[in-house]
Motif scaffolding. Structure first.
Motif, PDB file in Angstrom:
ATOM      1  N   ALA B 339       0.840  -1.207   0.000  1.00  0.00           N
ATOM      2  CA  ALA B 339       0.000   0.000   0.000  1.00  0.00           C
ATOM      3  C   ALA B 339       0.871   1.252   0.000  1.00  0.00           C
ATOM      4  CB  ALA B 339      -0.919  -0.008   1.222  1.00  0.00           C
ATOM      5  N   LEU B 340       1.932   1.237   0.781  1.00  0.00           N
ATOM      6  CA  LEU B 340       2.840   2.387   0.817  1.00  0.00           C
ATOM      7  C   LEU B 340       3.539   2.567  -0.525  1.00  0.00           C
ATOM      8  CD1 LEU B 340       4.275   4.641   2.380  1.00  0.00           C
ATOM      9  CD2 LEU B 340       5.848   2.928   3.309  1.00  0.00           C
ATOM     10  N   TRP B 341       3.987   1.457  -1.088  1.00  0.00           N
ATOM     11  CA  TRP B 341       4.675   1.497  -2.396  1.00  0.00           C
ATOM     12  C   TRP B 341       3.742   2.079  -3.467  1.00  0.00           C
ATOM     13  CZ3 TRP B 341       3.798  -0.792  -7.170  1.00  0.00           C
ATOM     14  CH2 TRP B 341       4.865  -0.763  -8.077  1.00  0.00           C
ATOM     15  N   LYS B 342       2.486   1.603  -3.457  1.00  0.00           N
ATOM     16  CA  LYS B 342       1.513   2.106  -4.446  1.00  0.00           C
ATOM     17  C   LYS B 342       1.218   3.582  -4.215  1.00  0.00           C
ATOM     18  CE  LYS B 342      -1.206  -1.892  -5.884  1.00  0.00           C
ATOM     19  NZ  LYS B 342      -2.453  -2.618  -5.678  1.00  0.00           N
ATOM     20  N   GLY B 343       1.083   3.959  -2.941  1.00  0.00           N
ATOM     21  CA  GLY B 343       0.814   5.359  -2.607  1.00  0.00           C
ATOM     22  C   GLY B 343       1.926   6.270  -3.111  1.00  0.00           C
ATOM     23  N   LEU B 344       3.145   5.820  -2.970  1.00  0.00           N
ATOM     24  CA  LEU B 344       4.279   6.616  -3.461  1.00  0.00           C
ATOM     25  C   LEU B 344       4.228   6.740  -4.985  1.00  0.00           C
ATOM     26  CD1 LEU B 344       6.959   5.103  -1.069  1.00  0.00           C
ATOM     27  CD2 LEU B 344       6.381   7.536  -1.180  1.00  0.00           C
ATOM     28  N   LEU B 345       3.905   5.623  -5.649  1.00  0.00           N
ATOM     29  CA  LEU B 345       3.841   5.671  -7.117  1.00  0.00           C
ATOM     30  C   LEU B 345       2.714   6.604  -7.578  1.00  0.00           C
ATOM     31  CD1 LEU B 345       5.288   4.502  -9.588  1.00  0.00           C
ATOM     32  CD2 LEU B 345       3.625   2.643  -9.609  1.00  0.00           C
ATOM     33  N   GLU B 346       1.611   6.600  -6.847  1.00  0.00           N
ATOM     34  CA  GLU B 346       0.506   7.518  -7.191  1.00  0.00           C
ATOM     35  C   GLU B 346       0.926   8.983  -7.031  1.00  0.00           C
ATOM     36  OE1 GLU B 346      -2.814   4.255  -5.836  1.00  0.00           O
ATOM     37  OE2 GLU B 346      -2.657   6.125  -4.682  1.00  0.00           O
ATOM     38  N   HIS B 347       1.968   9.201  -6.227  1.00  0.00           N
ATOM     39  CA  HIS B 347       2.521  10.557  -6.101  1.00  0.00           C
ATOM     40  C   HIS B 347       3.785  10.708  -6.949  1.00  0.00           C
ATOM     41  CE1 HIS B 347      -0.151  10.565  -2.591  1.00  0.00           C
ATOM     42  NE2 HIS B 347      -0.102  11.884  -2.656  1.00  0.00           N
ATOM     43  N   ASP B 348       3.927   9.844  -7.945  1.00  0.00           N
ATOM     44  CA  ASP B 348       5.014   9.937  -8.925  1.00  0.00           C
ATOM     45  C   ASP B 348       6.399   9.704  -8.317  1.00  0.00           C
ATOM     46  OD1 ASP B 348       3.019  10.564 -10.766  1.00  0.00           O
ATOM     47  OD2 ASP B 348       3.182  12.710 -10.333  1.00  0.00           O
ATOM     48  N   ILE B 349       6.456   8.774  -7.380  1.00  0.00           N
ATOM     49  CA  ILE B 349       7.746   8.415  -6.785  1.00  0.00           C
ATOM     50  C   ILE B 349       7.927   6.908  -6.917  1.00  0.00           C
ATOM     51  CG2 ILE B 349       9.122   8.330  -4.661  1.00  0.00           C
ATOM     52  CD1 ILE B 349       7.365  10.746  -3.693  1.00  0.00           C
ATOM     53  N   TYR B 350       9.019   6.486  -7.552  1.00  0.00           N
ATOM     54  CA  TYR B 350       9.302   5.062  -7.677  1.00  0.00           C
ATOM     55  C   TYR B 350      10.365   4.659  -6.660  1.00  0.00           C
ATOM     56  CZ  TYR B 350      11.141   0.632  -9.116  1.00  0.00           C
ATOM     57  OH  TYR B 350      11.575  -0.667  -9.087  1.00  0.00           O
ATOM     58  N   VAL B 351      10.029   3.669  -5.823  1.00  0.00           N
ATOM     59  CA  VAL B 351      10.988   3.094  -4.879  1.00  0.00           C
ATOM     60  C   VAL B 351      10.938   1.574  -5.033  1.00  0.00           C
ATOM     61  CG1 VAL B 351      10.720   4.987  -3.222  1.00  0.00           C
ATOM     62  CG2 VAL B 351       9.274   2.959  -3.021  1.00  0.00           C
ATOM     63  N   ASN B 352      11.744   0.857  -4.256  1.00  0.00           N
ATOM     64  CA  ASN B 352      11.746  -0.607  -4.325  1.00  0.00           C
ATOM     65  C   ASN B 352      10.865  -1.190  -3.215  1.00  0.00           C
ATOM     66  OD1 ASN B 352      15.181  -0.290  -5.003  1.00  0.00           O
ATOM     67  ND2 ASN B 352      13.669  -0.904  -6.510  1.00  0.00           N
ATOM     68  N   LEU B 353      10.114  -2.218  -3.589  1.00  0.00           N
ATOM     69  CA  LEU B 353       9.318  -2.977  -2.615  1.00  0.00           C
ATOM     70  C   LEU B 353      10.037  -4.301  -2.370  1.00  0.00           C
ATOM     71  CD1 LEU B 353       6.600  -3.418  -1.062  1.00  0.00           C
ATOM     72  CD2 LEU B 353       5.730  -4.449  -3.171  1.00  0.00           C
ATOM     73  N   ILE B 354      10.288  -4.608  -1.121  1.00  0.00           N
ATOM     74  CA  ILE B 354      11.001  -5.851  -0.803  1.00  0.00           C
ATOM     75  C   ILE B 354      10.199  -6.634   0.230  1.00  0.00           C
ATOM     76  CG2 ILE B 354      13.144  -6.817   0.123  1.00  0.00           C
ATOM     77  CD1 ILE B 354      14.379  -4.078  -0.924  1.00  0.00           C
ATOM     78  N   LEU B 355       9.860  -7.846  -0.142  1.00  0.00           N
ATOM     79  CA  LEU B 355       8.990  -8.666   0.710  1.00  0.00           C
ATOM     80  C   LEU B 355       9.721  -9.920   1.177  1.00  0.00           C
ATOM     81  CD1 LEU B 355       5.711  -8.450  -1.408  1.00  0.00           C
ATOM     82  CD2 LEU B 355       6.419  -7.010   0.495  1.00  0.00           C
ATOM     83  N   PRO B 356       9.233 -10.543   2.247  1.00  0.00           N
ATOM     84  CA  PRO B 356       9.856 -11.786   2.699  1.00  0.00           C
ATOM     85  C   PRO B 356       9.816 -12.847   1.588  1.00  0.00           C
ATOM     86  CG  PRO B 356       8.156 -11.025   4.243  1.00  0.00           C
ATOM     87  CD  PRO B 356       8.049 -10.176   3.023  1.00  0.00           C
ATOM     88  N   PRO B 357      10.823 -13.681   1.436  1.00  0.00           N
ATOM     89  CA  PRO B 357      11.982 -13.805   2.332  1.00  0.00           C
ATOM     90  C   PRO B 357      13.205 -12.995   1.876  1.00  0.00           C
ATOM     91  CG  PRO B 357      11.938 -15.650   0.825  1.00  0.00           C
ATOM     92  CD  PRO B 357      10.793 -14.767   0.428  1.00  0.00           C
ATOM     93  N   ALA B 358      13.003 -12.051   0.930  1.00  0.00           N
ATOM     94  CA  ALA B 358      14.160 -11.323   0.409  1.00  0.00           C
ATOM     95  C   ALA B 358      14.802 -10.429   1.460  1.00  0.00           C
ATOM     96  CB  ALA B 358      13.740 -10.495  -0.810  1.00  0.00           C
ATOM     97  N   ALA B 359      13.984  -9.882   2.370  1.00  0.00           N
ATOM     98  CA  ALA B 359      14.529  -8.989   3.386  1.00  0.00           C
ATOM     99  C   ALA B 359      14.841  -9.782   4.654  1.00  0.00           C
ATOM    100  CB  ALA B 359      13.521  -7.899   3.706  1.00  0.00           C
ATOM    101  N   PRO B 360      15.796  -9.278   5.452  1.00  0.00           N
ATOM    102  CA  PRO B 360      16.181 -10.005   6.663  1.00  0.00           C
ATOM    103  C   PRO B 360      15.029 -10.117   7.668  1.00  0.00           C
ATOM    104  CG  PRO B 360      17.648  -8.103   6.274  1.00  0.00           C
ATOM    105  CD  PRO B 360      16.559  -8.041   5.263  1.00  0.00           C
ATOM    106  N   GLU B 361      15.056 -11.194   8.446  1.00  0.00           N
ATOM    107  CA  GLU B 361      14.115 -11.395   9.556  1.00  0.00           C
ATOM    108  C   GLU B 361      12.661 -11.291   9.123  1.00  0.00           C
ATOM    109  OE1 GLU B 361      15.368 -12.381  12.306  1.00  0.00           O
ATOM    110  OE2 GLU B 361      17.438 -11.916  11.862  1.00  0.00           O
TER     111      GLU B 361
END
Lengths: 85, 395
Positions: B339-361
């Motif tokens: 939801a945060l990733w999509k919200g940022l894109l709706e405001h014209d900002i591209y970032v990376n979304l990283i979900l388990p198990p790619a991220a630690p812990e």
């Protein structure tokens, strides 16, 4: 190591798996870690670190390739622990 | 279960985790305008999900060098470094890396992934030990697996835990390769290199440092964590990539050990692949020169990084442990992260979304990568949007 030690390892593993598994299944030696207990790779790797510290041994993560069940893991730990004693 | 059934099961599991999030991965960048802006769909977006730390992807010196090389030497070498794929440019770049680090020699690989795969699998083998940080990049895990060495993990950035595991190894410590990273890609934290070097020396083992995310970012001339800590003579092998601060594709290993050159003859990831294209080598050489002299770019990068880290922290985001070019917001669940990733894109900002198990812990991350070419106004806008979305979605 004696059979008693093996049983202790198995019991300790079952207790620990009960805490980290997302399922309500009672832990028994023949259950599959991944398919039946939903232990993902990260959880398994972290469990291995705990086991290393508990038994003061080194468990190479490549050795996990042959580990499918709770019993397989207990046997691996028992073997490494026996070799290091 | 058949091979294809396994893939279907993986797809089902992915959809169950994130029913409408499949589009977040591999999103098409339809037009690229600069090192900081692109078009995704019908949006002109601000890029905060690249590894373009120094903003050199359109540097005129790099473009010109690549154009000249492609005209003079063609589009590809069509061969291995061990056969017809070592042009003068490949050798020159190796010399330039050795000079840059003031080391005996270096080897250029076709990708950063292969630099780790080729170096690690050439250094350790069956009977040896690879002692790696638990949060290591996949290329390190895969290199260790390829080597056949025993792989032991230590707790992330925990030098005490590293020593405990080395002590257990006894005499095997002599044939142990410790592997750490300058900056870790998920949370942007730096390895405690001074402590790790002390332990490495105490147990007389070998140390490999991957500077993939720290090249160009740390140290006066951008060598990485080795320069920041003044420990270059203590690290046995340094690997890194061209695909971040150097804005091309490829990888390297440098060392003061003259045996490094022998890796060329034993390392499959070096031998059994085509060498980097002439244009890639030429732009990398030009970028390396800019990086060495890029103190001002590094200052801009750190100003931007500290600005965003401070603002997000003040807003209430849980972040990695220290400011740096990777600013990762740690979110409770994959659904909230999406939801945060999509919200940022709706405001014209591209970032990376990283979900388990790619991220630690098993964390979910919304990760920003900062660029020296971002303006303070752009960083300020990003911070404002994060703050707005925090109020709306995460409280």
């Amino acid at each position: 190591m004696s059979e008693n030690n093996y049983n202790e390892i198995l019991q300790l593993l079952c207790n620990r798996l009960e805490n980290i598994s997302n399922t309500d299944v009672a832990i028994t030696p023949d259950l599959s870690l991944i398919d039946q207990l939903s232990i993902d790779s990260i959880k398994l790797l972290n469990l291995i670190m705990e086991i290393e510290d508990t038994f003061d041994i080194s468990v190479p993560i490549n050795a996990l390739a042959d580990v499918q069940t709770v019993r397989d893991l207990a046997e691996l730990i028992h073997r490494i622990k026996s070799e290091s004693s | 279960m058949s091979l294809l059934d396994k893939l279907d099961a993986a797809a089902t599991a992915r959809k169950a985790l994130l029913p409408d999030g499949v589009g977040a991965f591999g999103i098409p960048i339809e037009e690229i305008y600069s090192s900081t802006e692109a078009r995704i769909g019908d949006r002109r977006v601000l890029l905060l999900g690249t590894n373009n730390y120094l903003g050199l992807s359109f540097a005129p010196e790099c473009l010109q060098a690549a154009h000249a090389a492609i005209d003079k030497e063609g589009t590809g070498t069509t061969g291995s470094r061990m056969a017809n794929g070592s042009y003068l440019g490949h050798r020159a770049l190796e010399q330039e890396f050795a000079d840059f680090y003031q080391c005996h020699s270096s080897i250029v690989f076709t990708t950063g992934y292969q630099a780790n795969l080729g170096t690690i699998s050439g250094l350790v083998g069956p009977g040896d030990v690879a002692l790696i940080d638990g949060d290591s990049h996949a290329s390190i895990y895969d290199g260790c697996t390829l080597s056949g060495a025993d792989i032991i993990r230590f707790r992330h950035n925990d030098a005490t835990d590293l020593e405990k595991r080395l002590r257990r190894l006894g005499e095997r410590a002599l044939s142990t390769l410790i592997i750490v990273e300058g900056i870790y890609s998920m949370l942007g934290d730096q390895a405690p290199l001074t402590d790790i070097v002390d332990i490495k020396n105490k147990y007389n083992c070998t140390l490999l440092l991957d500077e993939a995310h720290s090249l160009g970012v740390l140290g006066d001339t951008g060598q990485g964590l080795v320069e920041k800590t003044g420990l270059i003579k203590e690290v046995d092998f340094i690997t890194g990539t061209f695909s971040k601060s150097l804005c091309s594709i490829g990888g390297y290993c440098v060392s003061n050990h003259p045996q490094l050159d022998q890796l060329r003859y034993v390392s499959h990831p070096y031998i059994f692949t085509a060498s980097p294209s002439p244009a890639t080598i030429a732009s990398t050489r030009a970028a390396l020169e800019l990086l060495r002299n890029g103190k001002k770019l590094r200052q801009q990068l750190w100003n931007n990084a500290e600005q965003l880290y401070t603002k997000l922290s003040e807003t209430g985001y849980r972040l990695g442990p220290e400011p740096g070019p990777i600013v990762a917001a740690i979110v409770d669940s994959p659904q909230k992260a999406l939801a945060l990733w999509k919200g940022l894109l709706e405001h014209d900002i591209y970032v990376n979304l990283i979900l388990p198990p790619a991220a630690p812990e098993n964390k979910s991350l919304v990760r920003c990568s900062i660029n020296a070419a971002h303006t303070p106004e752009q960083i300020s806008y990003v911070a404002q949007v994060f703050a707005k979305l925090h109020t709306r979605m995460l409280q």
